[in-house]
Write a protein that holds these residues in place. Structure first.
Motif, PDB file in Angstrom:
ATOM      1  N   ASP A  89      40.889  30.390  40.652  1.00  0.00           N
ATOM      2  CA  ASP A  89      42.330  30.578  40.417  1.00  0.00           C
ATOM      3  C   ASP A  89      42.639  30.435  38.931  1.00  0.00           C
ATOM      4  O   ASP A  89      43.313  31.280  38.335  1.00  0.00           O
ATOM      5  N   ASN A  90      42.120  29.376  38.317  1.00  0.00           N
ATOM      6  CA  ASN A  90      42.372  29.127  36.891  1.00  0.00           C
ATOM      7  C   ASN A  90      41.673  30.150  35.994  1.00  0.00           C
ATOM      8  O   ASN A  90      42.248  30.626  35.023  1.00  0.00           O
ATOM      9  N   ILE A  91      40.430  30.467  36.329  1.00  0.00           N
ATOM     10  CA  ILE A  91      39.659  31.384  35.486  1.00  0.00           C
ATOM     11  C   ILE A  91      40.239  32.790  35.540  1.00  0.00           C
ATOM     12  O   ILE A  91      40.395  33.447  34.503  1.00  0.00           O
ATOM     13  N   PHE A  92      40.572  33.263  36.743  1.00  0.00           N
ATOM     14  CA  PHE A  92      41.164  34.605  36.842  1.00  0.00           C
ATOM     15  C   PHE A  92      42.495  34.658  36.093  1.00  0.00           C
ATOM     16  O   PHE A  92      42.773  35.610  35.374  1.00  0.00           O
ATOM     17  N   ILE A  98      44.492  37.453  29.093  1.00  0.00           N
ATOM     18  CA  ILE A  98      43.964  37.956  27.815  1.00  0.00           C
ATOM     19  C   ILE A  98      43.441  39.390  27.887  1.00  0.00           C
ATOM     20  O   ILE A  98      43.430  40.077  26.875  1.00  0.00           O
ATOM     21  N   THR A  99      43.044  39.852  29.084  1.00  0.00           N
ATOM     22  CA  THR A  99      42.526  41.228  29.187  1.00  0.00           C
ATOM     23  C   THR A  99      43.589  42.222  29.644  1.00  0.00           C
ATOM     24  O   THR A  99      43.454  43.416  29.417  1.00  0.00           O
ATOM     25  N   GLY A 100      44.615  41.714  30.322  1.00  0.00           N
ATOM     26  CA  GLY A 100      45.616  42.603  30.895  1.00  0.00           C
ATOM     27  C   GLY A 100      45.111  43.287  32.165  1.00  0.00           C
ATOM     28  O   GLY A 100      45.759  44.181  32.695  1.00  0.00           O
ATOM     29  N   LEU A 101      43.961  42.860  32.661  1.00  0.00           N
ATOM     30  CA  LEU A 101      43.366  43.446  33.868  1.00  0.00           C
ATOM     31  C   LEU A 101      43.542  42.483  35.035  1.00  0.00           C
ATOM     32  O   LEU A 101      43.391  41.274  34.865  1.00  0.00           O
ATOM     33  N   SER A 102      43.839  43.046  36.214  1.00  0.00           N
ATOM     34  CA  SER A 102      44.100  42.185  37.359  1.00  0.00           C
ATOM     35  C   SER A 102      43.593  42.845  38.644  1.00  0.00           C
ATOM     36  O   SER A 102      43.917  43.998  38.908  1.00  0.00           O
ATOM     37  N   PRO A 103      42.819  42.111  39.440  1.00  0.00           N
ATOM     38  CA  PRO A 103      42.344  42.680  40.703  1.00  0.00           C
ATOM     39  C   PRO A 103      43.428  42.626  41.772  1.00  0.00           C
ATOM     40  O   PRO A 103      44.358  41.827  41.673  1.00  0.00           O
ATOM     41  N   LYS A 104      43.287  43.481  42.791  1.00  0.00           N
ATOM     42  CA  LYS A 104      44.210  43.403  43.931  1.00  0.00           C
ATOM     43  C   LYS A 104      43.835  42.218  44.806  1.00  0.00           C
ATOM     44  O   LYS A 104      44.700  41.482  45.263  1.00  0.00           O
ATOM     45  N   TYR A 119      35.018  46.612  42.964  1.00  0.00           N
ATOM     46  CA  TYR A 119      35.284  47.935  43.525  1.00  0.00           C
ATOM     47  C   TYR A 119      36.514  48.477  42.789  1.00  0.00           C
ATOM     48  O   TYR A 119      37.648  48.248  43.214  1.00  0.00           O
ATOM     49  N   PRO A 120      36.280  49.184  41.661  1.00  0.00           N
ATOM     50  CA  PRO A 120      37.389  49.612  40.813  1.00  0.00           C
ATOM     51  C   PRO A 120      38.461  50.454  41.518  1.00  0.00           C
ATOM     52  O   PRO A 120      39.645  50.291  41.241  1.00  0.00           O
ATOM     53  N   LYS A 121      38.053  51.318  42.438  1.00  0.00           N
ATOM     54  CA  LYS A 121      39.040  52.182  43.113  1.00  0.00           C
ATOM     55  C   LYS A 121      40.037  51.383  43.935  1.00  0.00           C
ATOM     56  O   LYS A 121      41.223  51.679  43.932  1.00  0.00           O
ATOM     57  N   GLY A 123      40.323  48.003  43.582  1.00  0.00           N
ATOM     58  CA  GLY A 123      40.743  46.838  42.808  1.00  0.00           C
ATOM     59  C   GLY A 123      40.263  45.517  43.391  1.00  0.00           C
ATOM     60  O   GLY A 123      40.770  44.455  43.038  1.00  0.00           O
ATOM     61  N   ASP A 124      39.287  45.578  44.284  1.00  0.00           N
ATOM     62  CA  ASP A 124      38.771  44.371  44.932  1.00  0.00           C
ATOM     63  C   ASP A 124      37.587  43.788  44.158  1.00  0.00           C
ATOM     64  O   ASP A 124      36.740  44.525  43.673  1.00  0.00           O
ATOM     65  N   ILE A 125      37.546  42.471  44.090  1.00  0.00           N
ATOM     66  CA  ILE A 125      36.432  41.761  43.454  1.00  0.00           C
ATOM     67  C   ILE A 125      35.898  40.736  44.442  1.00  0.00           C
ATOM     68  O   ILE A 125      36.668  40.008  45.072  1.00  0.00           O
ATOM     69  N   LYS A 126      34.578  40.704  44.565  1.00  0.00           N
ATOM     70  CA  LYS A 126      33.905  39.723  45.417  1.00  0.00           C
ATOM     71  C   LYS A 126      33.058  38.838  44.502  1.00  0.00           C
ATOM     72  O   LYS A 126      32.380  39.327  43.610  1.00  0.00           O
ATOM     73  N   ILE A 127      33.113  37.538  44.726  1.00  0.00           N
ATOM     74  CA  ILE A 127      32.367  36.567  43.927  1.00  0.00           C
ATOM     75  C   ILE A 127      31.405  35.823  44.843  1.00  0.00           C
ATOM     76  O   ILE A 127      31.774  35.394  45.940  1.00  0.00           O
ATOM     77  N   ASN A 128      30.174  35.641  44.373  1.00  0.00           N
ATOM     78  CA  ASN A 128      29.136  34.959  45.141  1.00  0.00           C
ATOM     79  C   ASN A 128      29.470  33.465  45.273  1.00  0.00           C
ATOM     80  O   ASN A 128      29.724  32.786  44.272  1.00  0.00           O
ATOM     81  N   LEU A 129      29.430  32.969  46.493  1.00  0.00           N
ATOM     82  CA  LEU A 129      29.699  31.555  46.773  1.00  0.00           C
ATOM     83  C   LEU A 129      28.811  30.635  45.937  1.00  0.00           C
ATOM     84  O   LEU A 129      29.260  29.597  45.449  1.00  0.00           O
ATOM     85  N   TYR A 130      27.544  31.032  45.743  1.00  0.00           N
ATOM     86  CA  TYR A 130      26.595  30.175  45.036  1.00  0.00           C
ATOM     87  C   TYR A 130      26.786  30.171  43.521  1.00  0.00           C
ATOM     88  O   TYR A 130      26.101  29.431  42.820  1.00  0.00           O
ATOM     89  N   LEU A 131      27.747  30.930  43.038  1.00  0.00           N
ATOM     90  CA  LEU A 131      28.106  30.846  41.625  1.00  0.00           C
ATOM     91  C   LEU A 131      28.674  29.453  41.330  1.00  0.00           C
ATOM     92  O   LEU A 131      28.631  28.983  40.199  1.00  0.00           O
TER      93      LEU A 131
END
Length: 179
Positions: A89-92, A98-104, A119-121, A123-131
């Motif tokens: 939440d904080n990192i996004f 600063i980038t002006g970019l935002s995922p759906k 998935y640019p079309k 606007g979805d971003i998936k993050i690995n749990l083990y990160l």
């Protein structure tokens, strides 16, 4: 040196190292002698794979790079999900500003190969749990990487320069993530 041999309906023999165990997938008709010979002839490669495997375990049972005590895999996954959600939440929020970019949407998933996927079309971003095992700086690099994919699809010079614009040591952190 522990070796686990698994015979399968495959054409070629494959060797990998997981959790310090040499795992051989071999065609069903490959003899024991042939497998041992192939292992012997590929000891340099096996040593490299063992070293790479040891790096992967470096962050096992860590939260944001710090060692934690847990009783089970289920418990650690619960902790990872809870803490990673808060951190993301904080990192996004930081990198969206600063980038002006935002995922759906942003989802946390268990992934075997990638730290994140965009998935640019859609606007979805998936993050690995083990990160969640990795230091915050590395999590930030993955978030930035996936956000920049909303603008640039390929890992070309424009993509890399865009990442470095917001995180000058981006390439160094990316190399750490691959170890």
């Amino acid at each position: 040196m522990e070796i686990e041999i698994n015979r399968k309906d495959i054409k070629n023999l494959r060797i990998k190292v997981e959790d310090g165990i040499i795992k051989v997938s071999a065609p069903k008709r490959t003899s024991e002698r042939e497998i041992k010979s192939i292992i012997k002839n590929n000891l340099d490669t096996i040593e490299r794979l063992k070293e790479e495997d040891s790096y992967k375990k470096r962050y096992k049972n860590h939260l944001f790079g710090e060692k934690i005590e847990v009783k089970s895999e289920k418990e650690i996954e619960k902790i990872y999900r809870l803490e990673l959600e808060k951190a993301l939440d904080n990192i996004f929020e930081k990198y969206e500003k600063i980038t002006g970019l935002s995922p759906k949407t942003v989802q946390i998933r268990k992934m075997k190969v990638r730290w994140g996927t965009c998935y640019p079309k859609s606007g979805d971003i998936k993050i690995n749990l083990y990160l969640a095992e990795r230091p915050i700086e590395q999590i930030e690099a993955v978030v930035l990487h996936e956000l920049v994919h909303l603008k640039y699809f390929y890992h070309d010079e424009k993509f890399i320069n865009e990442c470095k614009k917001y995180m000058p040591n981006y390439e160094e952190i990316e190399r750490e993530l691959k170890r």
